[in-house]
Design an enzyme around this catalytic site. Structure first.
Site, PDB file in Angstrom:
ATOM      1  N   VAL A  38      -1.339  -1.009  -4.245  1.00  0.00           N
ATOM      2  CA  VAL A  38      -2.519  -0.163  -4.130  1.00  0.00           C
ATOM      3  C   VAL A  38      -2.065   1.283  -3.973  1.00  0.00           C
ATOM      4  O   VAL A  38      -1.293   1.607  -3.074  1.00  0.00           O
ATOM      5  CB  VAL A  38      -3.398  -0.569  -2.929  1.00  0.00           C
ATOM      6  CG1 VAL A  38      -4.696   0.239  -2.918  1.00  0.00           C
ATOM      7  CG2 VAL A  38      -3.708  -2.056  -2.962  1.00  0.00           C
ATOM      8  N   THR A  91      -3.959   6.595   0.452  1.00  0.00           N
ATOM      9  CA  THR A  91      -4.396   5.204   0.345  1.00  0.00           C
ATOM     10  C   THR A  91      -4.735   4.671   1.734  1.00  0.00           C
ATOM     11  O   THR A  91      -5.886   4.341   2.016  1.00  0.00           O
ATOM     12  CB  THR A  91      -3.307   4.337  -0.303  1.00  0.00           C
ATOM     13  OG1 THR A  91      -2.994   4.880  -1.593  1.00  0.00           O
ATOM     14  CG2 THR A  91      -3.774   2.907  -0.474  1.00  0.00           C
ATOM     15  N   PHE A 115       0.835  -1.194   0.000  1.00  0.00           N
ATOM     16  CA  PHE A 115       0.000   0.000   0.000  1.00  0.00           C
ATOM     17  C   PHE A 115       0.871   1.245   0.000  1.00  0.00           C
ATOM     18  O   PHE A 115       1.848   1.327   0.756  1.00  0.00           O
ATOM     19  CB  PHE A 115      -0.884   0.062   1.255  1.00  0.00           C
ATOM     20  CG  PHE A 115      -1.866  -1.060   1.395  1.00  0.00           C
ATOM     21  CD1 PHE A 115      -3.164  -0.922   0.946  1.00  0.00           C
ATOM     22  CD2 PHE A 115      -1.488  -2.254   1.991  1.00  0.00           C
ATOM     23  CE1 PHE A 115      -4.085  -1.956   1.082  1.00  0.00           C
ATOM     24  CE2 PHE A 115      -2.402  -3.299   2.136  1.00  0.00           C
ATOM     25  CZ  PHE A 115      -3.699  -3.141   1.676  1.00  0.00           C
ATOM     26  N   ASP A 116       0.514   2.203  -0.824  1.00  0.00           N
ATOM     27  CA  ASP A 116       1.090   3.523  -0.670  1.00  0.00           C
ATOM     28  C   ASP A 116       0.481   4.137   0.591  1.00  0.00           C
ATOM     29  O   ASP A 116      -0.619   3.748   0.993  1.00  0.00           O
ATOM     30  CB  ASP A 116       0.784   4.385  -1.893  1.00  0.00           C
ATOM     31  CG  ASP A 116       1.404   5.764  -1.779  1.00  0.00           C
ATOM     32  OD1 ASP A 116       2.618   5.847  -1.509  1.00  0.00           O
ATOM     33  OD2 ASP A 116       0.672   6.759  -1.940  1.00  0.00           O
ATOM     34  N   LYS A 117       1.185   5.076   1.205  1.00  0.00           N
ATOM     35  CA  LYS A 117       0.662   5.667   2.445  1.00  0.00           C
ATOM     36  C   LYS A 117      -0.325   6.791   2.165  1.00  0.00           C
ATOM     37  O   LYS A 117      -1.517   6.688   2.440  1.00  0.00           O
ATOM     38  CB  LYS A 117       1.809   6.198   3.316  1.00  0.00           C
ATOM     39  CG  LYS A 117       1.313   6.867   4.618  1.00  0.00           C
ATOM     40  CD  LYS A 117       2.456   7.342   5.483  1.00  0.00           C
ATOM     41  CE  LYS A 117       3.072   8.628   4.969  1.00  0.00           C
ATOM     42  NZ  LYS A 117       2.189   9.815   5.117  1.00  0.00           N
TER      43      LYS A 117
END
Length: 820
Positions: free
Chosen positions: A711, A514, A509-511
């Protein structure tokens, strides 16, 4: 053997002077990361355009996806490569669709052609070598007429006029004697003639012996009409298919004088085909229902009056009046009135979303891509109790809904890995079946039995071994799965992403935006010695107002409340330093704003000890820190914090329940900030301090260990998403770039839709496995049974029953429930 293709696509890279530009590098990085792209490189042309040369495997990535990815990276594809997306005559059997695609692929100049059971044809061709007219002529030879373009994003000379959601290009004249139901009617006529002939033969004493045979022969005509057409097409392609086996078996039964059994075979086979068409049409109807969500007309303010206009005539800038309970006719933003809007048809959100007018219509008009979700609206959604007025930002054919319909229709033509395997298996298996049948013809030489019995057994084995259920097992499940996902606000671009998403064990996951809300706010302002907070913020606001980065927007908006009476100076010559910060000119001096790591590199002076201490304090507090320097003097640091999404922790828990064993957050932020957010949302792993190229390398490392999804928002994360097994974009509604770059797009800006997408994909894989077990199991059961004496009638009954079973099993996906 898998074919590899090499294609030179002339592209235009706006404002790019040479092939060494960073934009070109980004384009190549995004393309080369995708599965199926073996190499990509560019070379300048004398005309000033740029040739993008791509080596790719069309079985793994279609040309239309390459086109999308290139355009999302800033390239404008020129018109040498034509693209057609057509609706053929209703639902087709997957084998018929495959034959049509193979015939078109054999035409000179056709680069790719794919068709599916929903009757959608996707084709790429070289305009210099062929034309739309040549494609239509070849389709006419295959008795495919009156094809119509599906919804297009914009008018295009090679695809007729564009169709918005309210003006679909679906053909309802299917070319047969009885229209769309021709095959079903023919099958029923075959059955009627068979029953009549059988009744006369067994019940009518004294009837002429030729009469039942004549009725059986007529039954052959009706039952074998469509099967014979398909077999002829396949023979022209030098290919034996299941239809050919059935015809050989029916002809063999006739040669033995078993006309009734041969007619029964053709009746059940053609009836099975017709019912399969009906079932495939159910999946297609789910997509057509999306296209019909937008109204046909809209109430528009023109010259001071309210007039009703077809949605196709709406122009950007028109003001559309939407009454309570009406469906919205176009994408746009609210300029008057307040209401709540049911966005489920487009985004899958279960709760209506409150909408209010934009604060600044001019700013919204200038940058519609940055519209606030509280003011942005989409075509096909349903207005609540309040009357509103919206300003149109996209024409009907360019709306988010139109793009989704087009992308889903196109994606459904793509074969999944399992389907490619079963296609290859069929092409090996069918000749083996023919060989076995020929071998059994001579059983009378070894076994003491009449030739007639050996011949009959051989024909029965032909029927039993025909892998009809196998041919439809996977495409029916993929069609249903992609359609169900679209109805739930998730765009899945084909069978491959659908299957791969269901096989994942790891997700990165990107932070920002997201796992977090994506709306950071200033939490701390630490001015350097001798500098006031107002001076620091005035310079920061001046520069960051020129940027559209989320952190820049936060500083620009929050910073104005902290100016302490200071005047914001004029900033010019903004320049981005990717992944680190920005620079600009203020009062004749260079201003740098960025991460601490930006300083001390690339010719920039290191930070002062006091500023390093301030940065360390902000990071310990879990804040994202930005340093502001003017000339050679550090003005201070700004600490920002983004809040985790409220649904993040629950979503991650559901994903673990679905079998995702490893979840990692990757961020360009400092490691301590990343760890702070990860702890709050319940993640065990957080990788911080990553530049964009580091994110790509991180995904490659994860991918080397197992399949991994990435993501992100589909814009800043595009290279990392491209290198993942599956790229997933959030909040794709209204973002063309996110729609184009992602393999899977969550239309709503809501992380909780991810478990639905993963769960549906896992369920689809389960359905495919079940279908393969049934289809292969029936063949494994029937072949020895027919060798041991089972007749053609029972064999074809079980055979067609298994085929219908796998189709209706696949349709269960349309009823897959989405957890709230």
């Amino acid at each position: 053997m898998t074919d590899r293709l090499k294609i030179d696509i002339p592209v235009i890279l706006p404002d790019v002077q040479d092939a060494g530009d960073s934009c070109v590098g980004r384009l190549i990085a995004e393309l080369k990361g995708h599965v199926g792209v073996e190499d990509a490189h560019v070379a300048p042309m004398e005309t000033g355009a740029t040739t993008l040369c791509i080596h790719y495997d069309p079985n793994l990535i279609p040309l239309w996806r390459i086109r999308e990815l290139a355009e999302s990276a800033g390239a404008e594809i020129t018109q040498r490569v034509g693209h057609l997306l057509w609706q053929m005559q209703g639902a087709l059997h997957p084998r018929r669709a495959r034959t049509i695609a193979d015939r078109l692929r054999a035409l000179p100049g056709v680069l790719e052609a794919n068709a599916n059971g929903a009757g959608v044809l996707s084709l790429e061709y070289d305009r210099a070598k062929t034309s739309e007219a040549a494609v239509r002529a070849e389709l006419a030879k295959l008795d495919v007429r009156n094809v119509q373009p599906l919804a297009q994003p914009a008018p295009d000379e090679h695809a007729g006029h564009d169709h918005g959601p309210g003006e679909h290009g679906h053909s309802h004249d299917h070319g047969g004697l009885f229209g769309a139901n021709s095959e079903l009617v023919f099958a029923l006529l075959c059955g009627g003639l068979l029953v009549t002939g059988f009744a006369i033969e067994k019940l009518v004493a004294g009837a002429p012996s030729w009469l039942p045979v004549a009725l059986y022969m007529l039954a052959y005509v009706f039952g074998g009409f469509f099967t014979l057409r398909e077999a002829i097409d396949n023979i022209r392609l030098k290919r034996f298919e299941i239809d050919t086996l059935m015809l050989v078996a029916a002809a063999g039964a006739a040669a033995l004088g078993a006309w009734a059994e041969g007619a029964l075979l053709l009746f059940l086979f053609s009836l099975g085909h017709a019912l399969e068409h009906y079932a495939m049409g159910k999946a297609r109807a789910a997509i057509e229902a999306l296209a019909e969500l937008a109204p046909d007309v809209a109430s528009v303010r023109r010259d001071g009056a309210l007039v009703e206009l077809p949605v196709g005539e709406l122009e950007v800038g028109d003001i559309v009046v939407v009454r309570p309970g009406e469906r919205l006719a176009a994408d746009g933003f609210v300029v008057a009135g307040q209401s709540s809007i049911d966005q489920a048809p487009v985004t899958g959100e279960s709760i209506p979303v409150d909408k209010r007018p934009v604060a600044d219509a001019e700013a919204a008009r200038a940058r519609p891509d940055l519209l606030d979700a509280a003011s942005r609206v989409f075509a096909g959604t349903i207005n609540g109790a309040g009357a509103i007025e919206i300003e149109v930002t996209r024409r009907a054919g360019e709306s988010t809904l139109a793009k989704v319909v087009r992308l889903v229709s196109e994606a459904e033509t793509r074969r999944s890995p399992t389907q490619r395997f079963t296609d290859r298996f069929e092409r090996i298996f069918v000749p083996l079946v023919l060989g076995l049948a020929v071998l059994l013809l001579f059983a009378w030489v070894v076994v003491d039995e009449p030739f007639r019995d050996s011949f009959y057994r051989s024909m029965a084995v032909l029927v039993a071994a025909s892998p009809c259920a196998l041919a439809i097992a996977t495409p029916s499940a993929v069609l249903s799965g992609v359609a169900r996902a679209a109805r739930g606000g998730v765009l899945v671009k084909g069978g491959a992403p659908l299957e791969l998403l269901g096989s994942l064990e790891a997700i990165a996951f990107d932070k920002t935006g997201t796992l977090t809300v994506g709306e950071p706010h200033i939490r701390s302002v630490v001015p350097a010695l001798g500098v006031t907070a107002g001076e620091l913020m005035a310079v920061a606001v001046a520069v960051e107002e020129l940027s559209d980065h989320p952190l820049a927007r936060a500083i620009a908006s929050d910073g104005r409340s902290r100016l302490e009476g200071e005047t914001v100076p004029m900033a010019t010559a903004l320049r981005s330093h990717t992944g680190q910060g920005v620079s600009a000119m203020v009062d004749g001096e260079q201003v740098l704003i960025g991460k601490a790591e930006m300083f001390g590199e690339n010719g920039f002076e290191p930070l002062s000890p006091a500023m390093e201490e301030a940065i360390a304090g902000l990071r310990e507090a879990g804040q994202t820190s930005m340093v502001v320097r003017k000339g050679g003097r550090d003005l201070g640091a700004i600490g920002l914090m983004d809040t985790p999404r409220p649904e993040a922790a629950a979503t991650l828990k559901k994903l673990r329940g679905l079998g995702i064993r490893r979840m990692i957050m990757i961020s360009g932020d400092h490691q301590k900030v990343a760890e702070s957010v990860a702890k709050e949302v319940g993640l065990d792993e957080a990788w911080g301090d990553l530049m964009p190229e580091d994110k790509v390398e991180a995904i490659r490392r994860l991918k080397a260990e197992s399949a991994v999804a990435m993501v992100g928002d589909g814009v800043n994360d595009a290279p990392a998403m491209a290198n993942a097994t599956v790229g997933i974009a959030m909040g794709a509604a209204g973002s063309d770039v996110a729609l184009e770059t992602a393999d899977v797009a969550l239309m709503a800006d809501d992380l909780s839709h991810l478990p639905f997408a993963v769960g549906l994909s896992r369920h689809t894989r389960g359905i495919i496995r079940q279908n393969l077990f049934v289809s292969l199991g029936v063949v494994a059961l029937l072949v020895p049974a027919t060798i041991m004496g089972l007749g053609i009638g029972p064999a074809v009954l079980l055979h067609e029953g298994s085929t219908l079973l796998v189709v209706f099993n696949a349709l269960r996906l349309l009823a897959y429930r989405k957890e709230v």
